[in-house]
Design a protein around this motif. Structure first.
Motif, PDB file in Angstrom:
ATOM      1  N   LEU A  84       0.717  -1.144   0.000  1.00  0.00           N
ATOM      2  CA  LEU A  84      -0.048  -0.074   0.238  1.00  0.00           C
ATOM      3  C   LEU A  84       0.927   1.086  -0.064  1.00  0.00           C
ATOM      4  O   LEU A  84       0.490   2.350  -0.690  1.00  0.00           O
ATOM      5  N   SER A  85       2.098   1.153   0.678  1.00  0.00           N
ATOM      6  CA  SER A  85       2.856   2.315   0.839  1.00  0.00           C
ATOM      7  C   SER A  85       3.657   2.571  -0.642  1.00  0.00           C
ATOM      8  O   SER A  85       3.981   3.729  -0.740  1.00  0.00           O
ATOM      9  N   ASN A  86       3.448   1.588  -1.638  1.00  0.00           N
ATOM     10  CA  ASN A  86       4.042   1.849  -2.783  1.00  0.00           C
ATOM     11  C   ASN A  86       2.957   1.975  -4.042  1.00  0.00           C
ATOM     12  O   ASN A  86       3.525   2.061  -5.167  1.00  0.00           O
ATOM     13  N   VAL A  87       1.493   1.933  -3.590  1.00  0.00           N
ATOM     14  CA  VAL A  87       0.699   2.092  -4.825  1.00  0.00           C
ATOM     15  C   VAL A  87       0.928   3.569  -5.440  1.00  0.00           C
ATOM     16  O   VAL A  87       0.920   3.515  -6.690  1.00  0.00           O
ATOM     17  N   THR A  88       1.109   4.578  -4.409  1.00  0.00           N
ATOM     18  CA  THR A  88       1.063   5.750  -5.087  1.00  0.00           C
ATOM     19  C   THR A  88       2.445   5.894  -6.086  1.00  0.00           C
ATOM     20  O   THR A  88       2.399   6.527  -7.097  1.00  0.00           O
ATOM     21  N   ASN A  89       3.242   5.429  -5.227  1.00  0.00           N
ATOM     22  CA  ASN A  89       4.735   5.286  -6.066  1.00  0.00           C
ATOM     23  C   ASN A  89       4.555   4.744  -7.539  1.00  0.00           C
ATOM     24  O   ASN A  89       5.008   5.180  -8.322  1.00  0.00           O
ATOM     25  N   PHE A  90       3.937   3.465  -7.262  1.00  0.00           N
ATOM     26  CA  PHE A  90       4.141   2.825  -8.438  1.00  0.00           C
ATOM     27  C   PHE A  90       3.283   3.469  -9.792  1.00  0.00           C
ATOM     28  O   PHE A  90       3.512   3.365 -10.792  1.00  0.00           O
ATOM     29  N   VAL A  91       1.978   4.210  -9.126  1.00  0.00           N
ATOM     30  CA  VAL A  91       1.086   4.496 -10.183  1.00  0.00           C
ATOM     31  C   VAL A  91       1.548   5.600 -10.719  1.00  0.00           C
ATOM     32  O   VAL A  91       1.724   5.941 -12.101  1.00  0.00           O
ATOM     33  N   VAL A  92       2.522   6.657  -9.976  1.00  0.00           N
ATOM     34  CA  VAL A  92       2.933   7.854 -10.291  1.00  0.00           C
ATOM     35  C   VAL A  92       4.141   7.620 -11.264  1.00  0.00           C
ATOM     36  O   VAL A  92       4.526   7.958 -12.330  1.00  0.00           O
ATOM     37  N   THR A  93       4.987   6.559 -10.898  1.00  0.00           N
ATOM     38  CA  THR A  93       6.197   6.055 -11.689  1.00  0.00           C
ATOM     39  C   THR A  93       5.848   5.290 -12.983  1.00  0.00           C
ATOM     40  O   THR A  93       6.334   5.924 -14.096  1.00  0.00           O
ATOM     41  N   THR A  94       4.826   4.583 -13.077  1.00  0.00           N
ATOM     42  CA  THR A  94       4.342   4.030 -14.174  1.00  0.00           C
ATOM     43  C   THR A  94       3.843   4.932 -15.202  1.00  0.00           C
ATOM     44  O   THR A  94       4.209   4.872 -16.382  1.00  0.00           O
ATOM     45  N   ALA A  95       2.760   5.983 -14.652  1.00  0.00           N
ATOM     46  CA  ALA A  95       2.379   6.927 -15.579  1.00  0.00           C
ATOM     47  C   ALA A  95       3.477   7.761 -16.046  1.00  0.00           C
ATOM     48  O   ALA A  95       3.602   8.109 -17.429  1.00  0.00           O
ATOM     49  N   GLY A  96       4.165   8.322 -15.135  1.00  0.00           N
ATOM     50  CA  GLY A  96       5.431   8.901 -15.450  1.00  0.00           C
ATOM     51  C   GLY A  96       6.120   8.514 -16.485  1.00  0.00           C
ATOM     52  O   GLY A  96       6.683   9.031 -17.436  1.00  0.00           O
ATOM     53  N   LEU A  97       6.685   7.085 -16.354  1.00  0.00           N
ATOM     54  CA  LEU A  97       7.590   6.461 -17.155  1.00  0.00           C
ATOM     55  C   LEU A  97       6.774   6.352 -18.516  1.00  0.00           C
ATOM     56  O   LEU A  97       7.382   6.628 -19.744  1.00  0.00           O
ATOM     57  N   TYR A  98       5.809   6.008 -18.708  1.00  0.00           N
ATOM     58  CA  TYR A  98       5.040   5.981 -20.005  1.00  0.00           C
ATOM     59  C   TYR A  98       4.840   7.435 -20.702  1.00  0.00           C
ATOM     60  O   TYR A  98       5.362   7.410 -21.871  1.00  0.00           O
ATOM     61  N   ALA A  99       4.657   8.469 -19.831  1.00  0.00           N
ATOM     62  CA  ALA A  99       4.544   9.720 -20.495  1.00  0.00           C
ATOM     63  C   ALA A  99       5.824  10.280 -20.836  1.00  0.00           C
ATOM     64  O   ALA A  99       5.981  10.682 -22.086  1.00  0.00           O
ATOM     65  N   LEU A 100       7.005  10.071 -20.098  1.00  0.00           N
ATOM     66  CA  LEU A 100       8.182  10.391 -20.409  1.00  0.00           C
ATOM     67  C   LEU A 100       8.863   9.814 -21.515  1.00  0.00           C
ATOM     68  O   LEU A 100       9.283  10.290 -22.650  1.00  0.00           O
TER      69      LEU A 100
END
Length: 138
Positions: A73-89
């Motif tokens: 749960l502590s990594n859900v936000t991290n995972f969503v942000v990094t995954t979306a950010g990785l895709y966008a970048l």
């Protein structure tokens, strides 16, 4: 390094180690898998190591099956942000896929700390500390 500031510093150190582990795994797995698959696998593997480092080093609490299962749960936000950010970048901004995960990870760090602290320590008096509370804050 005791008290809340010490905990934040230790969390940062664990984050640096965890990022290094993640990034090494990401690059290694990227040799055999597409970048998003490498990202997911590296993220999950690094999260297991992060759990134990955060238990023993950052929050000084005893690992348990309950907190291990809740730690993601502590990594859900991290995972969503990094995954979306990785895709966008990579897709939209054409950032090199070897660099993009490092850039995407920076934004989610404060949220990860707050949730990890709640999951591993719970409310005061709920956790099974390795160090007594008075030793943590002195």
């Amino acid at each position: 390094m005791t008290g809340k500031l010490g905990r934040i510093i230790r969390f940062g150190l664990v984050g640096v180690v965890n990022t290094g582990v993640y990034y090494g795994l990401y690059l290694l797995l990227g040799l055999a898998f597409p970048y998003l698959a490498a990202h997911v696998a590296a993220f999950l593997l690094a999260m297991v190591g992060s759990y134990f480092l955060n238990c023993y080093f950052t929050f000084r609490t005893t690992p348990s099956l309950r907190t291990f299962l809740l730690f993601p749960l502590s990594n859900v936000t991290n995972f969503v942000v990094t995954t979306a950010g990785l895709y966008a970048l990579v897709t939209w901004l054409h950032v090199d896929q070897r660099i993009a995960p490092l850039l995407a990870a920076v934004v989610a760090i404060p949220f990860t700390f707050i949730v990890a602290q709640f999951v591993l320590l719970g409310r005061p008096g709920q956790a099974a500390p390795l160090v007594k509370e008075e030793e943590r804050t002195s």
